[in-house]
Design a protein around this motif. Structure first.
Motif, PDB file in Angstrom:
ATOM      1  N   ARG A 148       0.836  -1.195   0.000  1.00 46.60           N
ATOM      2  CA  ARG A 148       0.000   0.000   0.000  1.00 46.60           C
ATOM      3  C   ARG A 148       0.873   1.249   0.000  1.00 46.60           C
ATOM      4  N   ASP A 149       2.053   1.146   0.656  1.00 41.40           N
ATOM      5  CA  ASP A 149       2.973   2.273   0.721  1.00 41.40           C
ATOM      6  C   ASP A 149       4.012   2.224  -0.398  1.00 41.40           C
ATOM      7  N   ALA A 150       3.741   1.438  -1.439  1.00 39.76           N
ATOM      8  CA  ALA A 150       4.646   1.309  -2.595  1.00 39.76           C
ATOM      9  C   ALA A 150       6.030   0.839  -2.180  1.00 39.76           C
ATOM     10  N   THR A 151       6.039  -0.094  -1.234  1.00 36.30           N
ATOM     11  CA  THR A 151       7.306  -0.666  -0.768  1.00 36.30           C
ATOM     12  C   THR A 151       7.176  -2.180  -0.754  1.00 36.30           C
ATOM     13  N   VAL A 152       8.252  -2.869  -1.166  1.00 38.89           N
ATOM     14  CA  VAL A 152       8.258  -4.321  -1.078  1.00 38.89           C
ATOM     15  C   VAL A 152       9.135  -4.721   0.103  1.00 38.89           C
ATOM     16  N   LEU A 153       8.559  -5.502   0.992  1.00 38.02           N
ATOM     17  CA  LEU A 153       9.298  -5.970   2.165  1.00 38.02           C
ATOM     18  C   LEU A 153       9.676  -7.438   2.010  1.00 38.02           C
ATOM     19  N   GLY A 154      10.835  -7.791   2.566  1.00 43.17           N
ATOM     20  CA  GLY A 154      11.233  -9.181   2.590  1.00 43.17           C
ATOM     21  C   GLY A 154      11.485  -9.618   4.021  1.00 43.17           C
ATOM     22  N   SER A 155      11.415 -10.917   4.252  1.00 49.05           N
ATOM     23  CA  SER A 155      11.733 -11.454   5.583  1.00 49.05           C
ATOM     24  C   SER A 155      13.222 -11.769   5.603  1.00 49.05           C
ATOM     25  N   ARG A 156      13.926 -11.221   6.574  1.00 53.94           N
ATOM     26  CA  ARG A 156      15.356 -11.537   6.676  1.00 53.94           C
ATOM     27  C   ARG A 156      15.542 -12.617   7.736  1.00 53.94           C
ATOM     28  N   THR A 157      16.093 -13.748   7.303  1.00 49.49           N
ATOM     29  CA  THR A 157      16.277 -14.869   8.221  1.00 49.49           C
ATOM     30  C   THR A 157      17.522 -14.652   9.073  1.00 49.49           C
ATOM     31  N   ALA A 158      17.705 -15.498  10.070  1.00 52.96           N
ATOM     32  CA  ALA A 158      18.875 -15.395  10.950  1.00 52.96           C
ATOM     33  C   ALA A 158      20.167 -15.520  10.156  1.00 52.96           C
ATOM     34  N   ALA A 159      20.106 -16.294   9.069  1.00 48.44           N
ATOM     35  CA  ALA A 159      21.301 -16.471   8.239  1.00 48.44           C
ATOM     36  C   ALA A 159      21.520 -15.304   7.290  1.00 48.44           C
ATOM     37  N   GLY A 160      20.592 -14.343   7.316  1.00 48.29           N
ATOM     38  CA  GLY A 160      20.771 -13.166   6.480  1.00 48.29           C
ATOM     39  C   GLY A 160      20.127 -13.257   5.116  1.00 48.29           C
ATOM     40  N   ARG A 161      19.381 -14.338   4.862  1.00 53.34           N
ATOM     41  CA  ARG A 161      18.722 -14.495   3.564  1.00 53.34           C
ATOM     42  C   ARG A 161      17.451 -13.650   3.547  1.00 53.34           C
TER      43      ARG A 161
END
Lengths: 186, 152, 353
Positions: free
Chosen positions: B36-49
């Protein structure tokens, strides 16, 4: 039909819900035996089939006996009378969910036709106040005019009678002896 | 819930309607809020992925992922397919490409339609950008489609 | 591990004409034939398991109606999976391993022609990220096909060769829907469904059913001349979202095959649920199947794809090769989910003389 998707949220707050309206189209084809049953209804006749192994009479007619797992063909076909008794019923208060067409309380009954061994369910009772609906009530079919008789393809609702039989009305006979339908719970 | 159409010659058609109101929770909800805010979010895992779209659990370890980070709105096509005749429910009503795109900063690819005029205009490795819908609600279709980078 | 064999197999013929029978009516002769060929009486069956999808039927609890073909009176012990019948076979096999029962009836069925399969199968996708796009199974398969072609250097002609071979093999299969003596050139002339997949690279829409009977222990030899013993059976699943996976390999197939012991001895015949031509490349590689293996002599899903029975039919066809004395060690594979997300491998052997 198009799908609509909307999102519900508090003003500017985090998105918490996602609306999703899925619509899938299906073609239901009428099986040959359901067509045969409908043709009988058009003539004003209720057809059934008798299992060659256990002799149970099924209405509407089936292509196999589901007790014996034996095929039933045209030679097992017979006509069943259009009168019988109510073996079970329920009074429904319709919940107004999306697509509901009923507005007032109504009764649905299972009817054991004379000579049949299985009941036909989901049947409407006519000319009868709801408080008088009872098991054992003797009823007979109210047929639609010949032009209006169409089977419903054997769907789950109506048991295949479609528009051919408008409903069932009391015959005026004394109620059936409970022992005569004791084995029919539904 | 269904509506019925006329019975003709041994066939009947009906539409099975399934209206859902899906709760989206804190992670998928945050991803959709980001859209909605024109942003794509990703999940960052503990390993940094960095996993896009955001996932609630690390697929490698099963751990909950709560660290959400923004990724770019442009990236690289990792694979694609060309739709010569769109289905009525596809995102675009003209021939288009599907593209899995690894957005800048992400380690996985996000699927959406890619608006190009012909099969010759799409290739693995090309750079594309998100075309954001003007009015967004917090839904995957806030992304109208991808387009070649620099197109608009 | 308890010895369990497939002792009989039956399938419905498929055709481009949609069935007008109800699903139970379509199933009845198939289950009846499997039972008759098994040599078992109905009351000897210890457990029944079936696979189907209500969304194919367009009716909730449609699978309950299918149970009528089993003659469930007196009441039977049964279960159902909203999956291909191959997974119903897996559940039945696990039940047999427990030792509580000694035989099982398994069947799978589906009338895909009722709905638009490309829309219906979208319902198996992630509801938040994929469903809103209506990214259908053909589109998703095409994405994987592109990735496989990019990674292997193979081309659309290689896909057409696979598709043509399957269609030619199916000429000898009386149950197949799409069969013809065609060449890769014939199929390369067809239009794209979703590129790089042409219509011939995609499966037909089929209505159909399959049934098998499983028997444990020596009784299998009493009722069947050449029982097809299940020597290995395993299934694995990968994450769902295609962008999260390496689409150029089928890791779940590799692991399932390893656990099922595919590599222990050479495979004569492999029936693979490669519904799209590029999937055969992935599955062959994952299972280590060389050129000597006869892959999909039935024609496979490119010849007939009765969704929910396709995988069970592969296992049945692999078993039939042993029943008929044509092979000693065969493999049946089933798949579920977009882009080969979940894979089941069944290794079968005849008695070694």
């Amino acid at each position: 039909m198009s799908d609509t998707t909307e999102v519900e949220e508090a003003e500017g707050g985090p998105v918490r819900f996602m609306q999703q309206h899925i619509a899938l189209d299906y073609v239901m084809r009428v099986s040959p035996i359901a067509t045969r049953f409908a043709e009988g209804l058009h003539r004003g006749v209720i057809l059934g089939r008798r299992c060659p192994s256990c002799s149970l009479v099924f209405v509407p007619p089936r292509t196999f006996c589901n007790i014996c797992t034996v095929a039933m063909g045209d030679s097992q076909e017979l006509e069943v009378t259009d009168r019988g008794m109510v073996t079970a019923f329920t009074i429904l208060t319709p919940i107004q969910y999306h697509g509901q067409q009923e507005r007032q309380d109504y009764a649905l009954a299972s009817i054991l036709l004379d000579g049949a061994d299985g009941t036909v369910g989901q049947q409407r009772l006519l000319d009868l106040p709801l408080e008088q609906v009872r098991t054992g009530l003797r009823v007979e079919a109210v047929w639609a005019s010949e032009d209006d008789r169409r089977g419903d393809g054997g769907g789950a609702m109506g048991f295949g009678f479609g528009s051919a039989i408008t409903g069932w009305k009391p015959t005026g006979e004394p109620d059936a002896d409970p022992a005569s339908y004791a084995e029919h719970a539904l | 819930m269904c509506s019925t159409a006329a019975v003709t010659s041994g066939e009947s058609t009906y539409t099975l309607e399934l209206p859902y109101r899906r709760s989206v929770g804190p992670v998928v909800g945050a991803f959709l809020t980001g859209l909605r805010d024109a942003t794509v979010l990703g999940s960052r895992t503990a390993a940094g992925r960095v996993i896009v779209p955001a996932l609630e659990y690390d697929p490698d370890t099963g751990d909950e992922v709560s660290d959400l980070v923004p990724v770019g709105s442009a990236g690289v096509v990792t694979t694609w397919a060309w739709v010569p005749e769109p289905l009525r429910k596809h995102p675009l009503d003209r021939p288009f490409a599907w593209a899995l795109v690894q957005l800048d900063g992400a380690d996985t690819s996000l699927l959406h339609a890619l608006d190009v005029g012909s099969i010759d205009d799409v290739s693995t490795g090309m750079r594309v950008q998100i075309r954001w819908r003007a009015e967004r609600q917090g839904h995957m279709t806030d992304i109208e489609c991808y387009e070649p980078e620099g197109a608009s | 591990m308890r010895d369990v064999a497939v002792v009989s197999f039956a399938q419905a013929p498929t055709s481009s004409t949609p069935v007008s029978d109800t699903e139970a009516q379509m199933l009845f002769p198939v289950v009846a034939e499997a039972m008759e060929r098994s040599g078992l009486r109905r009351d000897e069956i210890g457990f029944t398991c079936s696979g189907s999808a209500d969304y194919l039927a367009g009716q909730s609890f449609a699978f309950v109606g299918n149970l009528e073909v089993t003659g469930a009176w007196p009441p039977i012990s049964e279960s159902h999976v909203e999956m291909d019948g191959a997974w119903a076979l897996y559940e039945a096999w696990v039940h047999l391993q427990s030792g509580h029962v000694d035989s099982a009836l398994v069947f799978g069925s589906g009338i895909s022609s009722r709905g638009d399969l490309r829309e219906v199968l979208c319902l198996q996708n992630d509801p938040y990220y994929l469903m809103p796009l209506w990214a259908d199974h053909v589109s998703l398969a095409a994405l994987q096909a592109r990735a496989v072609l990019d990674a292997t250097g193979k081309g659309e002609r290689d896909l057409a060769e696979i598709a043509a071979r399957c269609r030619r093999s199916a000429v000898a299969n009386p149950f197949a829907q799409r069969f013809a003596d065609v060449t890769a050139d014939d199929l390369l002339a067809e239009p794209y469904a979703v590129a790089p997949l042409r219509t011939g690279d995609c499966p037909p829409v089929s209505d159909g059913a399959a049934a098998v009977v499983l028997v444990a222990g020596d009784r299998a030899r009493e009722v069947c001349e050449h029982p097809a013993w299940i020597r290995g059976l395993d299934h694995r699943i990968e994450p769902h979202y295609p962008g999260l996976r390496d689409l150029t390999v089928s890791e779940s197939t590799r692991l399932a095959g390893e656990a099922a012991g595919v590599g222990d001895r050479p495979i004569d015949v492999a029936e693979l649920s490669s519904s799209f031509s590029h999937e055969e490349l992935l599955l062959r590689a994952a299972l280590g199947l060389g050129d000597a293996v006869d892959v999909n002599p039935s024609g496979g899903p490119l010849a007939a794809n009765p969704v929910m029975a396709t995988g069970l039919t592969r296992i049945g066809e692999a078993a039939r090769q042993i029943h008929d004395g044509h092979a000693t060690r065969t493999l049946g594979h089933a798949t579920s989910g977009p882009c080969l997300q979940q894979n089941l491998v069944c290794v079968l052997e005849g008695d070694r003389s």
